[in-house]
Design a protein around this motif. Structure first.
Motif, mmCIF file in Angstrom:
data_model
loop_
_atom_site.group_PDB
_atom_site.id
_atom_site.type_symbol
_atom_site.label_atom_id
_atom_site.label_comp_id
_atom_site.label_asym_id
_atom_site.label_seq_id
_atom_site.Cartn_x
_atom_site.Cartn_y
_atom_site.Cartn_z
ATOM 1 N N ILE A 154 2.595 6.777 16.928
ATOM 2 C CA ILE A 154 2.234 5.374 17.165
ATOM 3 C C ILE A 154 3.433 4.428 17.077
ATOM 4 C CG2 ILE A 154 -0.136 5.697 16.365
ATOM 5 C CD1 ILE A 154 0.696 4.307 13.726
ATOM 6 N N GLY A 155 4.575 4.938 16.697
ATOM 7 C CA GLY A 155 5.767 4.107 16.569
ATOM 8 C C GLY A 155 5.898 3.493 15.184
ATOM 9 N N ALA A 156 6.908 2.668 15.039
ATOM 10 C CA ALA A 156 7.174 2.004 13.759
ATOM 11 C C ALA A 156 6.085 0.976 13.471
ATOM 12 C CB ALA A 156 8.538 1.336 13.789
ATOM 13 N N VAL A 157 5.809 0.772 12.195
ATOM 14 C CA VAL A 157 4.756 -0.149 11.757
ATOM 15 C C VAL A 157 5.376 -1.509 11.432
ATOM 16 C CG1 VAL A 157 3.012 -0.581 9.984
ATOM 17 C CG2 VAL A 157 3.405 1.750 10.811
ATOM 18 N N PRO A 158 4.935 -2.573 12.109
ATOM 19 C CA PRO A 158 5.445 -3.907 11.778
ATOM 20 C C PRO A 158 5.043 -4.305 10.353
ATOM 21 C CG PRO A 158 4.256 -3.927 13.885
ATOM 22 C CD PRO A 158 3.995 -2.601 13.236
ATOM 23 N N MET A 159 5.965 -4.913 9.640
ATOM 24 C CA MET A 159 5.700 -5.312 8.248
ATOM 25 C C MET A 159 4.477 -6.218 8.135
ATOM 26 S SD MET A 159 7.744 -3.872 6.113
ATOM 27 C CE MET A 159 7.730 -4.891 4.670
ATOM 28 N N GLU A 160 4.216 -7.069 9.144
ATOM 29 C CA GLU A 160 3.063 -7.964 9.056
ATOM 30 C C GLU A 160 1.737 -7.222 9.160
ATOM 31 O OE1 GLU A 160 4.665 -8.245 13.313
ATOM 32 O OE2 GLU A 160 5.557 -8.473 11.330
ATOM 33 N N LYS A 161 1.773 -5.941 9.556
ATOM 34 C CA LYS A 161 0.546 -5.130 9.626
ATOM 35 C C LYS A 161 0.252 -4.425 8.293
ATOM 36 C CE LYS A 161 -0.297 -5.502 14.129
ATOM 37 N NZ LYS A 161 -1.519 -5.871 14.736
ATOM 38 N N VAL A 162 1.216 -4.442 7.369
ATOM 39 C CA VAL A 162 1.044 -3.768 6.072
ATOM 40 C C VAL A 162 0.111 -4.598 5.199
ATOM 41 C CG1 VAL A 162 2.202 -2.967 3.974
ATOM 42 C CG2 VAL A 162 3.300 -2.664 6.214
ATOM 43 N N VAL A 163 -0.954 -3.948 4.715
ATOM 44 C CA VAL A 163 -1.921 -4.609 3.836
ATOM 45 C C VAL A 163 -1.420 -4.555 2.398
ATOM 46 C CG1 VAL A 163 -4.311 -4.625 3.030
ATOM 47 C CG2 VAL A 163 -3.800 -3.952 5.383
ATOM 48 N N GLY A 164 -0.851 -3.423 1.994
ATOM 49 C CA GLY A 164 -0.346 -3.281 0.632
ATOM 50 C C GLY A 164 0.013 -1.846 0.316
ATOM 51 N N THR A 165 0.393 -1.629 -0.936
ATOM 52 C CA THR A 165 0.747 -0.295 -1.417
ATOM 53 C C THR A 165 -0.325 0.205 -2.371
ATOM 54 O OG1 THR A 165 2.010 -1.163 -3.288
ATOM 55 C CG2 THR A 165 3.222 -0.775 -1.242
ATOM 56 N N THR A 166 -0.378 1.512 -2.518
ATOM 57 C CA THR A 166 -1.370 2.089 -3.406
ATOM 58 C C THR A 166 -0.802 3.309 -4.111
ATOM 59 O OG1 THR A 166 -3.631 2.937 -3.549
ATOM 60 C CG2 THR A 166 -2.421 3.447 -1.546
ATOM 61 N N LYS A 167 -1.144 3.461 -5.372
ATOM 62 C CA LYS A 167 -0.704 4.648 -6.106
ATOM 63 C C LYS A 167 -1.685 5.071 -7.195
ATOM 64 C CE LYS A 167 3.298 3.124 -7.313
ATOM 65 N NZ LYS A 167 4.634 2.983 -7.872
ATOM 66 N N PHE A 168 -2.822 4.367 -7.310
ATOM 67 C CA PHE A 168 -3.777 4.678 -8.367
ATOM 68 C C PHE A 168 -5.097 5.156 -7.773
ATOM 69 C CE2 PHE A 168 -7.157 3.226 -11.367
ATOM 70 C CZ PHE A 168 -6.892 4.143 -12.370
ATOM 71 N N VAL A 169 -5.432 6.442 -7.998
ATOM 72 C CA VAL A 169 -6.723 7.000 -7.581
ATOM 73 C C VAL A 169 -7.684 6.818 -8.752
ATOM 74 C CG1 VAL A 169 -7.965 9.093 -6.888
ATOM 75 C CG2 VAL A 169 -5.618 8.728 -6.106
ATOM 76 N N PHE A 170 -8.806 6.129 -8.496
ATOM 77 C CA PHE A 170 -9.761 5.894 -9.573
ATOM 78 C C PHE A 170 -11.076 6.652 -9.396
ATOM 79 C CE2 PHE A 170 -10.875 2.514 -6.581
ATOM 80 C CZ PHE A 170 -12.267 2.486 -6.627
ATOM 81 N N TYR A 171 -11.264 7.303 -8.244
ATOM 82 C CA TYR A 171 -12.476 8.084 -8.017
ATOM 83 C C TYR A 171 -12.150 9.201 -7.045
ATOM 84 C CZ TYR A 171 -17.322 9.241 -7.087
ATOM 85 O OH TYR A 171 -18.506 9.920 -6.976
ATOM 86 N N PRO A 172 -12.636 10.387 -7.260
ATOM 87 C CA PRO A 172 -13.593 10.813 -8.263
ATOM 88 C C PRO A 172 -13.000 10.795 -9.678
ATOM 89 C CG PRO A 172 -12.993 12.652 -6.818
ATOM 90 C CD PRO A 172 -12.281 11.453 -6.323
ATOM 91 N N ILE A 173 -13.880 10.546 -10.615
ATOM 92 C CA ILE A 173 -13.466 10.362 -12.012
ATOM 93 C C ILE A 173 -12.614 11.529 -12.509
ATOM 94 C CG2 ILE A 173 -14.310 10.096 -14.386
ATOM 95 C CD1 ILE A 173 -14.927 7.639 -12.763
ATOM 96 N N GLY A 174 -12.987 12.731 -12.165
ATOM 97 C CA GLY A 174 -12.229 13.912 -12.628
ATOM 98 C C GLY A 174 -10.847 14.031 -12.041
ATOM 99 N N LYS A 175 -10.542 13.241 -11.032
ATOM 100 C CA LYS A 175 -9.236 13.304 -10.370
ATOM 101 C C LYS A 175 -8.462 11.988 -10.473
ATOM 102 C CE LYS A 175 -10.563 16.876 -7.143
ATOM 103 N NZ LYS A 175 -10.632 17.296 -5.752
#
Length: 181
Positions: A154-175
Motif C-alpha cells: 500500500i506504500g508509505a503511511v502518511p503521518m496524518e493517517k496515524v491514529v496512535g501507538t499501542t503496546k498494552f494488551v488487556f484482553y483476553p485476561i490470561g494474555k
C-alpha cells in the motif's frame, strides 16, 4: 428543601464533569482497539484488545494503528522513519545500511521451512518507488510477513493517517501483556 435541590445540582454537576472528562480522555489520549486478523502474529493475535495511545510521535518498531480508508484501520509495526533506506536481504532487515535485529520475528522464522519469512526487497520495489521513506511518512510491516498487507503493498503511511501507538494488551485476561519491541 433547598438543601435537596443543591445536592441534586451537585450530583448532576459531578456527573457532567465525569462524562466530559471520560470523553476528553477517550477522544484525545486513550481508546480501546481490536486486533482484526493475523497480520501481526505471533506478537498479537486475532481478537486481542489493546489500549491505543493517541499522544506522541511513533518511533521505530512501535506498533501503530492508522487509517487506510475512512472505514478501515490497520495495525502494523513501524519499520522505517522519514528519510530511511529500507532493504531486506536473506531475511534480514537493513536500515540505512545497518543490520537491525527483529526479535519479535524469531518464533515465526523458526517455523518457516520453505524459504524466508520476509522476501528480499528494496523500497524501489514497493509502491513507494523511492530510495528513501518520504518525509511525513512511515514504512510499516506486519509481523506475520507472509500474510500482511503493509507498506510493501500500500506504500508509505502518511503521518496524518496515524491514529496512535499501542503496546498494552488487556484482553483476553490470561494474555495481558505489554509489548516491548
Amino acid at each position: 428543601m433547598i438543601n435537596d435541590k443543591s445536592e441534586v445540582f451537585e450530583w448532576l454537576k459531578a456527573l457532567f464533569i465525569a462524562i466530559a472528562f471520560a470523553f476528553v480522555i477517550h477522544t484525545f489520549f486513550f481508546t480501546p482497539v481490536l486486533v482484526d486478523g493475523a497480520s501481526m502474529e505471533p506478537t498479537l493475535q486475532d481478537q486481542d484488545r489493546m489500549i491505543l495511545t493517541k499522544v506522541g510521535e511513533p518511533k521505530r518498531f512501535d506498533i501503530i494503528v492508522f487509517h487506510v480508508t475512512e472505514e478501515t484501520d490497520y495495525i502494523k509495526r513501524v519499520i522505517g522513519l522519514p528519510g530511511d533506506r529500507i532493504e531486506y536481504k536473506d531475511d534480514r532487515l537493513y536500515i540505512n545500511g545497518k543490520l537491525f535485529d527483529e526479535p519479535y520475528l524469531d518464533e515465526f522464522k523458526q517455523e518457516v521451512i520453505d524459504g524466508p519469512l520476509t522476501h528480499s526487497f528494496t523500497l524501489r520495489e514497493t509502491p513507494i518507488k523511492s530510495e528513501v521513506v518520504p518525509e511525513g511518512h512511515l514504512f510499516v510491516m506486519g509481523d506475520n510477513r507472509r500474510y500482511s498487507t503493509d507498506s510493501r503493498h500500500i506504500g508509505a503511511v502518511p503521518m496524518e493517517k496515524v491514529v496512535g501507538t499501542t503496546k498494552f494488551v488487556f484482553y483476553p485476561i490470561g494474555k495481558i501483556k505489554i509489548i516491548d519491541k
